[in-house]
Design a protein around this motif. Structure first.
Motif, PDB file in Angstrom:
ATOM      1  N   VAL A  99       0.856  -1.185   0.000  1.00 58.26           N
ATOM      2  CA  VAL A  99       0.000   0.000   0.000  1.00 58.26           C
ATOM      3  C   VAL A  99       0.889   1.231   0.000  1.00 58.26           C
ATOM      4  CG1 VAL A  99      -1.787   1.299   1.220  1.00 58.26           C
ATOM      5  CG2 VAL A  99      -1.846  -1.209   1.219  1.00 58.26           C
ATOM      6  N   ILE A 100       0.837   1.976  -1.097  1.00 58.11           N
ATOM      7  CA  ILE A 100       1.616   3.206  -1.208  1.00 58.11           C
ATOM      8  C   ILE A 100       0.889   4.326  -0.473  1.00 58.11           C
ATOM      9  CG2 ILE A 100       2.550   4.917  -2.828  1.00 58.11           C
ATOM     10  CD1 ILE A 100       2.727   2.467  -4.847  1.00 58.11           C
ATOM     11  N   SER A 101      -0.444   4.379  -0.660  1.00 68.80           N
ATOM     12  CA  SER A 101      -1.261   5.356   0.066  1.00 68.80           C
ATOM     13  C   SER A 101      -2.686   4.837   0.144  1.00 68.80           C
ATOM     14  CB  SER A 101      -1.235   6.719  -0.641  1.00 68.80           C
ATOM     15  OG  SER A 101      -1.870   6.625  -1.908  1.00 68.80           O
ATOM     16  N   GLN A 102      -3.393   5.277   1.173  1.00 73.22           N
ATOM     17  CA  GLN A 102      -4.808   4.932   1.286  1.00 73.22           C
ATOM     18  C   GLN A 102      -5.518   5.963   2.137  1.00 73.22           C
ATOM     19  OE1 GLN A 102      -5.341   1.002   3.026  1.00 73.22           O
ATOM     20  NE2 GLN A 102      -6.112   1.843   4.907  1.00 73.22           N
ATOM     21  N   ASN A 103      -6.730   6.289   1.744  1.00 74.56           N
ATOM     22  CA  ASN A 103      -7.604   7.157   2.515  1.00 74.56           C
ATOM     23  C   ASN A 103      -8.991   6.539   2.402  1.00 74.56           C
ATOM     24  OD1 ASN A 103      -9.428   9.124   3.402  1.00 74.56           O
ATOM     25  ND2 ASN A 103      -8.040  10.784   2.837  1.00 74.56           N
ATOM     26  N   VAL A 104      -9.345   5.713   3.384  1.00 77.50           N
ATOM     27  CA  VAL A 104     -10.612   4.983   3.324  1.00 77.50           C
ATOM     28  C   VAL A 104     -11.789   5.952   3.326  1.00 77.50           C
ATOM     29  CG1 VAL A 104     -12.064   3.257   4.475  1.00 77.50           C
ATOM     30  CG2 VAL A 104      -9.589   2.935   4.390  1.00 77.50           C
ATOM     31  N   GLU A 105     -11.693   7.036   4.113  1.00 76.18           N
ATOM     32  CA  GLU A 105     -12.791   8.012   4.161  1.00 76.18           C
ATOM     33  C   GLU A 105     -13.040   8.626   2.783  1.00 76.18           C
ATOM     34  OE1 GLU A 105     -10.183   8.059   6.454  1.00 76.18           O
ATOM     35  OE2 GLU A 105     -11.411   6.975   7.920  1.00 76.18           O
ATOM     36  N   ALA A 106     -11.970   8.908   2.056  1.00 73.15           N
ATOM     37  CA  ALA A 106     -12.108   9.488   0.716  1.00 73.15           C
ATOM     38  C   ALA A 106     -12.304   8.409  -0.353  1.00 73.15           C
ATOM     39  CB  ALA A 106     -10.871  10.324   0.380  1.00 73.15           C
TER      40      ALA A 106
ATOM     41  N   SER B  59      -9.274  -1.570  -5.091  1.00 74.29           N
ATOM     42  CA  SER B  59      -9.150  -1.764  -6.530  1.00 74.29           C
ATOM     43  C   SER B  59      -7.870  -1.061  -6.968  1.00 74.29           C
ATOM     44  CB  SER B  59     -10.351  -1.191  -7.288  1.00 74.29           C
ATOM     45  OG  SER B  59     -10.074  -1.191  -8.677  1.00 74.29           O
ATOM     46  N   ALA B  60      -6.850  -1.863  -7.249  1.00 76.89           N
ATOM     47  CA  ALA B  60      -5.581  -1.285  -7.703  1.00 76.89           C
ATOM     48  C   ALA B  60      -5.780  -0.578  -9.037  1.00 76.89           C
ATOM     49  CB  ALA B  60      -4.517  -2.373  -7.816  1.00 76.89           C
ATOM     50  N   GLU B  61      -6.633  -1.147  -9.893  1.00 78.45           N
ATOM     51  CA  GLU B  61      -6.858  -0.580 -11.227  1.00 78.45           C
ATOM     52  C   GLU B  61      -7.514   0.797 -11.168  1.00 78.45           C
ATOM     53  OE1 GLU B  61      -8.364  -3.638 -10.327  1.00 78.45           O
ATOM     54  OE2 GLU B  61      -6.613  -4.782 -10.975  1.00 78.45           O
ATOM     55  N   HIS B  62      -8.478   0.957 -10.267  1.00 83.07           N
ATOM     56  CA  HIS B  62      -9.226   2.210 -10.190  1.00 83.07           C
ATOM     57  C   HIS B  62      -8.724   3.157  -9.103  1.00 83.07           C
ATOM     58  CE1 HIS B  62     -12.136  -0.621 -12.118  1.00 83.07           C
ATOM     59  NE2 HIS B  62     -12.166   0.384 -12.962  1.00 83.07           N
ATOM     60  N   GLY B  63      -7.804   2.665  -8.253  1.00 85.62           N
ATOM     61  CA  GLY B  63      -7.289   3.513  -7.180  1.00 85.62           C
ATOM     62  C   GLY B  63      -8.334   3.828  -6.127  1.00 85.62           C
ATOM     63  N   THR B  64      -9.244   2.855  -5.893  1.00 85.08           N
ATOM     64  CA  THR B  64     -10.316   3.066  -4.927  1.00 85.08           C
ATOM     65  C   THR B  64     -10.256   2.023  -3.821  1.00 85.08           C
ATOM     66  OG1 THR B  64     -11.842   1.717  -6.240  1.00 85.08           O
ATOM     67  CG2 THR B  64     -11.863   4.103  -6.631  1.00 85.08           C
ATOM     68  N   CYS B  65     -10.857   2.360  -2.681  1.00 86.37           N
ATOM     69  CA  CYS B  65     -10.970   1.420  -1.571  1.00 86.37           C
ATOM     70  C   CYS B  65     -12.189   1.770  -0.747  1.00 86.37           C
ATOM     71  CB  CYS B  65      -9.710   1.419  -0.704  1.00 86.37           C
ATOM     72  SG  CYS B  65      -9.375   2.981   0.139  1.00 86.37           S
ATOM     73  N   GLY B  66     -12.679   0.806   0.023  1.00 81.46           N
ATOM     74  CA  GLY B  66     -13.832   1.035   0.875  1.00 81.46           C
ATOM     75  C   GLY B  66     -14.060  -0.144   1.800  1.00 81.46           C
TER      76      GLY B  66
END
Length: 194
Positions: A108-115, A172-179
């Motif tokens: 994980v290079i970066s993550q912001n679950v809220e965003a 989603s590594a492809e979309h740069g999203t997380c939740g």
């Protein structure tokens, strides 16, 4: 070696009985439980009461749960895969008494679950099978599990989580999203979940 490996296999009930004897300290790091999985392979035929299959999605089947850990059998049809996910800072160990699976690990290079944003980089892949269980690296715990088409057979993995949890973050590594998502069992203790 086949005969020797077979003679060492235990029933899932004996596996649970022995797992329950492990001290709390065994679950604090990954080494003790990996050794336990290596030394206590489960006889595949004893898993039958806990196995359910779904052509659309892998199934999560609760075998045992204490305040210290939960033990789940996950059934994978050919070609099925999990989302890239974490384990809520809990340790995880996996064995594959039936078939074989790949575990793809991510940094994980970066993550912001809220965003709902993240940036991941694939790091390495491990194969698990009856002879080779693994532990999720606590320093790099984001991963996905898959039963590739080329493996050509169903698989069952046993997962031990060091504290039960009912949600995780998917990526989603492809979309740069997380939740965050809620987790559920398809069966509990061999019975369909109500």
């Amino acid at each position: 070696m086949g005969t020797q490996a077979l003679s060492k296999q235990v029933s899932i009930q004996d596996f649970v009985n022995e797992l329950r004897k492990l001290p709390e300290s065994a679950f604090a790091s990954t080494g003790s439980v990996v050794r336990f999985l290596q030394n206590t392979p489960v006889a595949p035929d004893t898993l039958a009461p806990y196995l359910t299959w779904d052509r659309q999605h892998y199934t999560r089947n609760l075998i045992d749960k204490t305040s210290l850990y939960e033990l789940i059998a996950i059934c994978w049809e050919v070609g099925q895969a999990s989302s890239v996910h974490n384990h809520r800072d809990q340790n995880c160990w996996m064995a594959a008494p039936i078939g074989r699976l790949q575990v793809e690990n991510y940094h994980v290079i970066s993550q912001n679950v809220e965003a709902g944003t993240c940036q991941l980089k694939a790091s390495h892949t491990v194969e698990i099978n009856a002879a080779c269980p693994c532990a999720v690296d606590p320093e790099e715990p984001v991963h996905r599990v898959l039963n590739p088409l080329e493996f050509g057979q169903r698989a069952v993995s046993l997962h031990v989580y060091s504290r039960p949890f009912d949600s995780c973050v998917v990526y989603s590594a492809e979309h740069g999203t997380c939740g965050e998502i809620k987790l559920h069992y398809n069966t509990e203790y061999g019975k369909p979940r109500r």
